[in-house]
Motif scaffolding. Structure first.
Motif, PDB file in Angstrom:
ATOM      1  N   ILE A 107       0.855  -1.187   0.000  1.00  0.00           N
ATOM      2  CA  ILE A 107       0.000   0.000   0.000  1.00  0.00           C
ATOM      3  C   ILE A 107       0.892   1.237   0.000  1.00  0.00           C
ATOM      4  CG2 ILE A 107      -1.870   1.215   1.159  1.00  0.00           C
ATOM      5  CD1 ILE A 107      -2.485  -1.439   2.612  1.00  0.00           C
ATOM      6  N   VAL A 108       0.714   2.089  -0.998  1.00  0.00           N
ATOM      7  CA  VAL A 108       1.502   3.303  -1.125  1.00  0.00           C
ATOM      8  C   VAL A 108       0.695   4.479  -0.579  1.00  0.00           C
ATOM      9  CG1 VAL A 108       2.721   4.845  -2.697  1.00  0.00           C
ATOM     10  CG2 VAL A 108       2.624   2.389  -3.191  1.00  0.00           C
ATOM     11  N   TYR A 109       1.259   5.194   0.385  1.00  0.00           N
ATOM     12  CA  TYR A 109       0.639   6.399   0.937  1.00  0.00           C
ATOM     13  C   TYR A 109       1.421   7.596   0.405  1.00  0.00           C
ATOM     14  CZ  TYR A 109      -1.811   3.307   4.177  1.00  0.00           C
ATOM     15  OH  TYR A 109      -2.603   2.319   4.719  1.00  0.00           O
ATOM     16  N   ALA A 110       0.770   8.405  -0.431  1.00  0.00           N
ATOM     17  CA  ALA A 110       1.463   9.525  -1.083  1.00  0.00           C
ATOM     18  C   ALA A 110       0.486  10.662  -1.354  1.00  0.00           C
ATOM     19  CB  ALA A 110       2.103   9.060  -2.393  1.00  0.00           C
ATOM     20  N   PRO A 111       0.993  11.908  -1.419  1.00  0.00           N
ATOM     21  CA  PRO A 111       0.134  13.066  -1.707  1.00  0.00           C
ATOM     22  C   PRO A 111      -0.142  13.241  -3.196  1.00  0.00           C
ATOM     23  CG  PRO A 111       2.369  13.784  -1.297  1.00  0.00           C
ATOM     24  CD  PRO A 111       2.353  12.304  -1.032  1.00  0.00           C
ATOM     25  N   ASP A 112       0.428  12.348  -4.025  1.00  0.00           N
ATOM     26  CA  ASP A 112       0.239  12.451  -5.477  1.00  0.00           C
ATOM     27  C   ASP A 112       0.016  11.055  -6.039  1.00  0.00           C
ATOM     28  OD1 ASP A 112       2.767  11.261  -5.452  1.00  0.00           O
ATOM     29  OD2 ASP A 112       3.788  13.185  -5.694  1.00  0.00           O
ATOM     30  N   ASP A 113       0.224  10.899  -7.342  1.00  0.00           N
ATOM     31  CA  ASP A 113      -0.001   9.603  -7.983  1.00  0.00           C
ATOM     32  C   ASP A 113       1.283   8.802  -8.141  1.00  0.00           C
ATOM     33  OD1 ASP A 113      -2.734  10.066  -8.295  1.00  0.00           O
ATOM     34  OD2 ASP A 113      -2.410  11.206 -10.150  1.00  0.00           O
ATOM     35  N   SER A 114       2.263   9.029  -7.276  1.00  0.00           N
ATOM     36  CA  SER A 114       3.547   8.340  -7.413  1.00  0.00           C
ATOM     37  C   SER A 114       3.423   6.837  -7.200  1.00  0.00           C
ATOM     38  CB  SER A 114       4.570   8.925  -6.429  1.00  0.00           C
ATOM     39  OG  SER A 114       4.065   8.928  -5.109  1.00  0.00           O
ATOM     40  N   GLY A 115       2.330   6.386  -6.605  1.00  0.00           N
ATOM     41  CA  GLY A 115       2.131   4.952  -6.443  1.00  0.00           C
ATOM     42  C   GLY A 115       2.042   4.240  -7.778  1.00  0.00           C
ATOM     43  N   GLY A 116       1.626   4.966  -8.815  1.00  0.00           N
ATOM     44  CA  GLY A 116       1.542   4.349 -10.135  1.00  0.00           C
ATOM     45  C   GLY A 116       2.897   3.919 -10.648  1.00  0.00           C
ATOM     46  N   GLU A 117       3.937   4.688 -10.332  1.00  0.00           N
ATOM     47  CA  GLU A 117       5.293   4.313 -10.749  1.00  0.00           C
ATOM     48  C   GLU A 117       5.711   3.018 -10.083  1.00  0.00           C
ATOM     49  OE1 GLU A 117       9.880   6.098 -10.646  1.00  0.00           O
ATOM     50  OE2 GLU A 117       8.217   7.235  -9.763  1.00  0.00           O
ATOM     51  N   LEU A 118       5.411   2.877  -8.797  1.00  0.00           N
ATOM     52  CA  LEU A 118       5.765   1.654  -8.096  1.00  0.00           C
ATOM     53  C   LEU A 118       4.984   0.468  -8.657  1.00  0.00           C
ATOM     54  CD1 LEU A 118       7.327   0.255  -5.830  1.00  0.00           C
ATOM     55  CD2 LEU A 118       5.417   0.776  -4.302  1.00  0.00           C
ATOM     56  N   ALA A 119       3.717   0.666  -8.979  1.00  0.00           N
ATOM     57  CA  ALA A 119       2.909  -0.410  -9.552  1.00  0.00           C
ATOM     58  C   ALA A 119       3.525  -0.914 -10.853  1.00  0.00           C
ATOM     59  CB  ALA A 119       1.479   0.069  -9.782  1.00  0.00           C
ATOM     60  N   ASP A 120       4.033   0.004 -11.674  1.00  0.00           N
ATOM     61  CA  ASP A 120       4.681  -0.393 -12.928  1.00  0.00           C
ATOM     62  C   ASP A 120       5.935  -1.208 -12.653  1.00  0.00           C
ATOM     63  OD1 ASP A 120       2.742   0.925 -14.359  1.00  0.00           O
ATOM     64  OD2 ASP A 120       3.935   2.748 -14.638  1.00  0.00           O
ATOM     65  N   VAL A 121       6.734  -0.762 -11.666  1.00  0.00           N
ATOM     66  CA  VAL A 121       7.988  -1.446 -11.344  1.00  0.00           C
ATOM     67  C   VAL A 121       7.716  -2.841 -10.778  1.00  0.00           C
ATOM     68  CG1 VAL A 121      10.033  -1.403  -9.862  1.00  0.00           C
ATOM     69  CG2 VAL A 121       9.262   0.690 -10.991  1.00  0.00           C
ATOM     70  N   LEU A 122       6.661  -2.965  -9.968  1.00  0.00           N
ATOM     71  CA  LEU A 122       6.346  -4.228  -9.305  1.00  0.00           C
ATOM     72  C   LEU A 122       5.408  -5.117 -10.119  1.00  0.00           C
ATOM     73  CD1 LEU A 122       5.862  -3.053  -5.610  1.00  0.00           C
ATOM     74  CD2 LEU A 122       7.838  -4.221  -6.591  1.00  0.00           C
ATOM     75  N   ALA A 123       5.138  -4.735 -11.342  1.00  0.00           N
ATOM     76  CA  ALA A 123       4.187  -5.488 -12.155  1.00  0.00           C
ATOM     77  C   ALA A 123       4.627  -6.922 -12.389  1.00  0.00           C
ATOM     78  CB  ALA A 123       3.977  -4.784 -13.500  1.00  0.00           C
ATOM     79  N   LEU A 162       8.948   5.378  -0.031  1.00  0.00           N
ATOM     80  CA  LEU A 162       8.797   5.027  -1.442  1.00  0.00           C
ATOM     81  C   LEU A 162      10.104   5.277  -2.188  1.00  0.00           C
ATOM     82  CD1 LEU A 162       7.029   4.208  -3.849  1.00  0.00           C
ATOM     83  CD2 LEU A 162       6.320   6.600  -4.041  1.00  0.00           C
ATOM     84  N   GLU A 163      10.826   6.318  -1.819  1.00  0.00           N
ATOM     85  CA  GLU A 163      12.089   6.641  -2.488  1.00  0.00           C
ATOM     86  C   GLU A 163      13.099   5.520  -2.335  1.00  0.00           C
ATOM     87  OE1 GLU A 163      15.583  10.109  -2.407  1.00  0.00           O
ATOM     88  OE2 GLU A 163      13.935  10.142  -0.958  1.00  0.00           O
ATOM     89  N   ASP A 164      13.236   4.961  -1.111  1.00  0.00           N
ATOM     90  CA  ASP A 164      14.203   3.893  -0.894  1.00  0.00           C
ATOM     91  C   ASP A 164      13.823   2.635  -1.659  1.00  0.00           C
ATOM     92  OD1 ASP A 164      15.854   5.376   0.679  1.00  0.00           O
ATOM     93  OD2 ASP A 164      15.171   4.545   2.593  1.00  0.00           O
ATOM     94  N   LEU A 165      12.529   2.324  -1.702  1.00  0.00           N
ATOM     95  CA  LEU A 165      12.089   1.127  -2.413  1.00  0.00           C
ATOM     96  C   LEU A 165      12.347   1.261  -3.913  1.00  0.00           C
ATOM     97  CD1 LEU A 165      10.793  -1.621  -2.493  1.00  0.00           C
ATOM     98  CD2 LEU A 165       8.543  -0.534  -2.414  1.00  0.00           C
ATOM     99  N   LEU A 166      12.016   2.410  -4.474  1.00  0.00           N
ATOM    100  CA  LEU A 166      12.242   2.612  -5.910  1.00  0.00           C
ATOM    101  C   LEU A 166      13.729   2.640  -6.232  1.00  0.00           C
ATOM    102  CD1 LEU A 166       9.507   5.288  -6.758  1.00  0.00           C
ATOM    103  CD2 LEU A 166       9.599   2.903  -7.538  1.00  0.00           C
ATOM    104  N   GLU A 167      14.553   3.159  -5.308  1.00  0.00           N
ATOM    105  CA  GLU A 167      15.997   3.198  -5.547  1.00  0.00           C
ATOM    106  C   GLU A 167      16.561   1.802  -5.699  1.00  0.00           C
ATOM    107  OE1 GLU A 167      20.113   5.058  -3.650  1.00  0.00           O
ATOM    108  OE2 GLU A 167      18.308   4.908  -2.425  1.00  0.00           O
TER     109      GLU A 167
END
Length: 234
Positions: free
Chosen positions: A18-34, A68-73
């Motif tokens: 579950i991504v908690y964010a003030p914007d739609d940045s969770g979509g980037e993680l969804a793409d990476v974790l697809a 989210l930054e550390d996970l995407l890194e």
């Protein structure tokens, strides 16, 4: 039990991110974790809230959280020099623990090498038990001999598996055992560690190269799954 069977069994499990964010940045993680067996949801935070973060749940139970930054890194790292990989592994240790037992299908050699360093460091800090490591190629073994020469100074029983063997074994003067007849094991990059006691430090990485230098596999800290992996090797 075989490595292929272990990967298939783990692929049937699913974790929820579950991504908690003030914007739609969770979509980037969804793409990476697809390419993982993960469900990614997003919860919107107020615009003035702190940085985005990720919560991991397994069967509805809270497993942990990280930025989210550390996970995407970790999942999409820049090219790093080899000497940087140890610090990368330490920084992302929480990532390994939160995403264990999830099958990945598209990690590259840099990411797997960083993951390997985390498992090797766990073995080094424990200083006992057994460590079985499989290399898909002799040149990959040759590039890591310094690591295993150092590990050989501990009380760990170390077994290395190198398809086709090596010319002039550089670890011949150490207690490390090198196996050259590997059968199906030769198709996998694997690191298996058993701490020799209650299993609190047990861990495993199993990966098979697919194409274009990408790998499919998993890492785990589950003692039962690690035991199954040892059975597949031994």
């Amino acid at each position: 039990m075989s490595f292929g069977r272990i990967l298939s069994e783990v692929a049937d499990r699913e974790k929820r991110v579950i991504v908690y964010a003030p914007d739609d940045s969770g979509g980037e993680l969804a793409d990476v974790l697809a390419t993982r067996n993960l469900t990614v949801d997003q919860r919107r935070l107020p615009a003035l809230s702190s940085e985005a973060f990720v919560v991991v749940r397994d069967d509805g139970e809270f497993q942990g959280a990280l930025s989210l930054e550390d996970l995407l890194e970790f999942l999409t790292p820049p090219i790093r020099r080899p000497e940087e990989l140890d610090s990368l592994a330490r920084k992302h240790r929480v990532v390994y623990e939160l995403l264990d037992d999830t099958v990945f299908v598209s990690l590259d050699r840099r990411q797997l090498l960083a993951t390997s360093r985390e498992l090797e460091d766990r073995a080094w800090r424990t200083g006992r038990g057994r460590l079985h490591v499989g290399f898909q190629r002799a040149d990959a073994f040759a590039a890591q001999t310094a690591v295993y020469r150092e590990l050989a100074t501990t009380d760990i029983d170390i077994h290395l598996y190198v398809p086709g063997g090596v010319s002039g074994d550089p670890l011949a003067d150490t207690p490390v055992t090198v196996h050259t007849e590997n059968g199906d094991r030769g198709r996998y990059w694997f690191i298996l560690f058993d701490d020799g006691e209650r299993g609190a430090q047990n861990c495993a990485l199993i990966a098979r190269e697919t194409e274009g230098g990408r790998y499919r596999g998993l890492w785990t800290y589950d003692a039962d799954l690690v035991a199954e992996a040892f059975d597949a090797v031994e």
